[in-house]
Design a protein around this motif. Structure first.
Motif, short mmCIF file in Angstrom:
data_model
loop_
_atom_site.label_atom_id
_atom_site.label_comp_id
_atom_site.label_asym_id
_atom_site.label_seq_id
_atom_site.Cartn_x
_atom_site.Cartn_y
_atom_site.Cartn_z
N PRO A 216 0.73 -1.29 0.08
CA PRO A 216 -0.09 0.10 -0.10
C PRO A 216 0.77 1.19 -0.01
CG PRO A 216 -0.04 -1.10 2.08
CD PRO A 216 0.64 -2.14 1.09
N LYS A 217 2.11 1.19 0.33
CA LYS A 217 2.86 2.48 0.33
C LYS A 217 3.91 2.60 -0.84
CE LYS A 217 3.44 2.68 5.38
NZ LYS A 217 4.43 2.78 6.90
N LYS A 218 3.49 1.55 -1.84
CA LYS A 218 4.06 1.51 -3.24
C LYS A 218 5.46 1.86 -2.93
CE LYS A 218 0.19 1.66 -5.42
NZ LYS A 218 -0.30 0.40 -6.02
N VAL A 219 6.11 1.28 -2.22
CA VAL A 219 7.63 1.18 -1.99
C VAL A 219 8.13 0.47 -3.28
CG1 VAL A 219 9.82 0.25 -0.98
CG2 VAL A 219 7.76 1.19 0.59
N TYR A 220 7.63 -0.40 -3.77
CA TYR A 220 8.05 -1.20 -4.99
C TYR A 220 7.60 -0.52 -6.33
CZ TYR A 220 10.07 -4.95 -1.78
OH TYR A 220 10.45 -5.41 -0.95
N GLY A 221 6.60 0.28 -6.25
CA GLY A 221 6.22 1.08 -7.36
C GLY A 221 5.00 0.09 -7.96
N ASP A 222 4.37 0.63 -9.22
CA ASP A 222 3.36 -0.07 -9.82
C ASP A 222 4.13 -1.03 -10.67
OD1 ASP A 222 1.31 1.07 -8.36
OD2 ASP A 222 1.79 2.96 -9.72
N ALA A 223 3.31 -1.39 -11.81
CA ALA A 223 3.95 -2.39 -12.69
C ALA A 223 4.86 -1.80 -13.56
CB ALA A 223 2.65 -2.71 -13.65
N GLU A 224 5.86 -2.59 -13.82
CA GLU A 224 7.17 -1.95 -14.60
C GLU A 224 7.21 -2.55 -16.10
OE1 GLU A 224 10.63 -0.87 -12.29
OE2 GLU A 224 10.34 -2.91 -11.34
N HIS A 225 8.23 -2.06 -16.72
CA HIS A 225 8.60 -2.67 -18.06
C HIS A 225 9.82 -2.96 -18.07
CE1 HIS A 225 9.75 1.50 -18.84
NE2 HIS A 225 8.56 1.67 -18.25
N VAL A 226 10.31 -4.02 -18.94
CA VAL A 226 11.74 -4.45 -19.19
C VAL A 226 11.96 -4.08 -20.59
CG1 VAL A 226 13.54 -6.24 -19.15
CG2 VAL A 226 11.25 -6.72 -17.75
N ASP A 227 12.78 -3.28 -20.68
CA ASP A 227 13.45 -2.65 -21.90
C ASP A 227 14.63 -3.04 -22.64
OD1 ASP A 227 11.22 -1.04 -21.35
OD2 ASP A 227 12.01 0.76 -21.47
N ASN A 228 14.80 -2.81 -23.89
CA ASN A 228 15.73 -2.81 -24.59
C ASN A 228 16.80 -1.74 -24.73
OD1 ASN A 228 14.87 -5.75 -25.49
ND2 ASN A 228 13.83 -5.01 -27.07
N VAL A 229 17.84 -1.73 -24.29
CA VAL A 229 18.82 -0.58 -24.20
C VAL A 229 20.18 -0.61 -24.56
CG1 VAL A 229 20.10 1.15 -22.28
CG2 VAL A 229 17.59 0.48 -21.98
N VAL A 230 20.41 0.03 -25.40
CA VAL A 230 21.62 0.00 -26.40
C VAL A 230 22.64 1.06 -26.18
CG1 VAL A 230 20.36 -1.75 -28.01
CG2 VAL A 230 20.70 1.02 -28.52
N ASN A 231 23.77 0.82 -26.55
CA ASN A 231 24.76 1.90 -26.86
C ASN A 231 24.44 2.55 -28.37
OD1 ASN A 231 27.60 2.78 -28.15
ND2 ASN A 231 27.89 2.72 -25.97
N PRO A 232 24.44 3.91 -28.28
CA PRO A 232 24.04 4.94 -29.39
C PRO A 232 24.96 4.14 -30.56
CG PRO A 232 24.21 6.33 -27.54
CD PRO A 232 24.59 4.82 -26.91
N GLY A 233 26.06 3.73 -30.39
CA GLY A 233 27.03 3.52 -31.55
C GLY A 233 26.59 2.01 -32.33
N LEU A 234 25.54 1.63 -31.74
CA LEU A 234 24.93 -0.06 -32.34
C LEU A 234 24.15 0.48 -33.51
CD1 LEU A 234 24.83 -3.15 -31.97
CD2 LEU A 234 22.63 -2.69 -30.86
N ALA A 238 25.57 -2.09 -36.27
CA ALA A 238 24.65 -3.01 -36.80
C ALA A 238 23.15 -2.49 -36.98
CB ALA A 238 24.79 -4.13 -35.83
N ALA A 239 22.78 -1.74 -37.94
CA ALA A 239 21.46 -1.17 -38.14
C ALA A 239 20.18 -2.21 -38.04
CB ALA A 239 21.32 -0.25 -39.55
N PRO A 240 20.89 -3.39 -38.77
CA PRO A 240 19.72 -4.48 -38.74
C PRO A 240 19.17 -4.86 -37.40
CG PRO A 240 21.06 -4.73 -40.58
CD PRO A 240 21.62 -3.85 -39.74
N VAL A 241 20.22 -5.11 -36.48
CA VAL A 241 20.10 -5.55 -34.96
C VAL A 241 19.07 -4.36 -34.39
CG1 VAL A 241 21.08 -5.85 -32.96
CG2 VAL A 241 22.10 -6.91 -35.31
N VAL A 242 19.76 -3.22 -34.64
CA VAL A 242 18.87 -2.01 -33.94
C VAL A 242 17.18 -2.29 -34.36
CG1 VAL A 242 18.34 0.39 -33.82
CG2 VAL A 242 20.47 -0.65 -33.45
N ALA A 243 17.18 -2.31 -35.56
CA ALA A 243 15.72 -2.50 -36.22
C ALA A 243 14.88 -3.95 -35.65
CB ALA A 243 15.84 -2.53 -37.66
N PHE A 244 15.52 -4.62 -35.47
CA PHE A 244 14.93 -5.85 -34.73
C PHE A 244 14.63 -5.63 -33.27
CE2 PHE A 244 16.43 -9.60 -31.83
CZ PHE A 244 15.23 -10.14 -32.08
#
Length: 289
Positions: A216-234, A238-244
């Motif tokens: 009830p105190k929302k210490v853990y927060g609400d639902a989250e999401h797991v993201d794909n995070v990359v180095n900008p140089g990718l 490898a542009a096709p990998v970024v597109a995928f």
């Protein structure tokens, strides 16, 4: 005659040299760089997602992949510095929010691969306690301890916060993902109350009847999401990998079969390959240009 032979020999050598150079240049042009993906060892969703993506990148896009097991903090630092090209294990906005705040100007978030993630305290479904606030009056039932995972994990930091916020007289016991599930398995087999730090998606919810304690105190927060995070140089590397990776997202329940297969003894690569073989249309939609 000798002069003619010399001219012909030089011409032949020149032609051969040009052919060799052309072959070498073609081979160099066709050689694709290795993509380094960081993942959190012991986090079953991280292992499953990373192996499925790696197999697709290698077999459908033609890039060699190196999977690198690291702790969460090192994973983020590696992507920011370019030591790693990507991670598919960025839990946001709460679990790894501190890392995002630290490195967000040095990484690129390509989008979500799992939309309804959650962290918190998990107990057997049949215990009467419903909320974290109920725990202190039932300390003896749980032995006054919470079984955790690796100390640097976001869920561990939030559990430290929860102990303070709810004024719990409990000890948080660091371990690892595998040690936590082993302790959970022993307790479930013995029908013994236990509290573990945990998250969804995770195969343990398919194996046992469990529940998250209300927060009830929302210490853990609400639902989250797991993201794909990359180095900008990718993008350049490898542009096709970024597109995928921009398209790669699980539907509800899809990742469970991969995690369960691994838990039941399959090698992560074999579990990934089996899922890919059974979901060709999904994979086609991810790699379509």
């Amino acid at each position: 005659m000798k002069g003619l032979r010399k001219v012909l020999l030089c011409s032949a050598l020149g032609t051969a040299l040009i052919a060799m150079m052309s072959t070498t240049m073609t081979a160099t042009a066709d050689t694709k760089p290795t993509i380094k993906i960081g993942y959190v060892e012991g986090w079953d969703d991280s292992v499953a997602t990373s192996n499925v993506a790696a197999e697709i990148i290698q077999k459908r896009l033609g890039y060699p992949v190196q999977l690198v097991p690291v702790a969460a903090g090192i994973m983020w630092q590696g992507v920011a510095r370019g030591d790693l090209d990507a991670t598919l294990s960025a839990w946001l906005p709460v679990t790894q929010g501190a890392y995002w705040d630290q490195f967000k100007t040095k990484v690129t978030d390509l989008g979500t691969n799992f939309p309804d993630a959650r962290i918190g305290l998990i107990v057997p479904a049949d215990v009467p306690e419903k909320s974290i606030g109920d725990l202190d009056s039932h300390k003896a039932d749980f032995g006054g301890r919470i079984v955790g995972i690796d100390a640097g994990a976001g869920v561990m930091k939030k559990t430290d916060d929860a102990i303070k916020a709810y004024n719990l007289d409990y000890q948080l016991m660091p371990s690892s993902g595998s040690a936590m599930t082993a302790e959970l398995a022993r307790s479930m087999h013995a029908n013994k109350p236990v509290i573990v730090t945990g998250w969804a998606p995770h195969w343990m919810f398919a194996k046992w009847k469990l529940k998250f304690l209300d927060d009830p105190k929302k210490v853990y927060g609400d639902a989250e999401h797991v993201d794909n995070v990359v180095n900008p140089g990718l993008e350049t590397k490898a542009a096709p990998v970024v597109a995928f990776l921009k398209k790669f997202q699980w539907k509800p329940g899809e990742i469970d079969s991969v995690m369960l297969a691994t838990e039941n003894g399959a090698k992560p690569v074999a579990a990934a390959d089996a899922w890919i073989a059974a979901h060709g249309d999904r994979v086609d939609s991810w790699v379509a240009q």
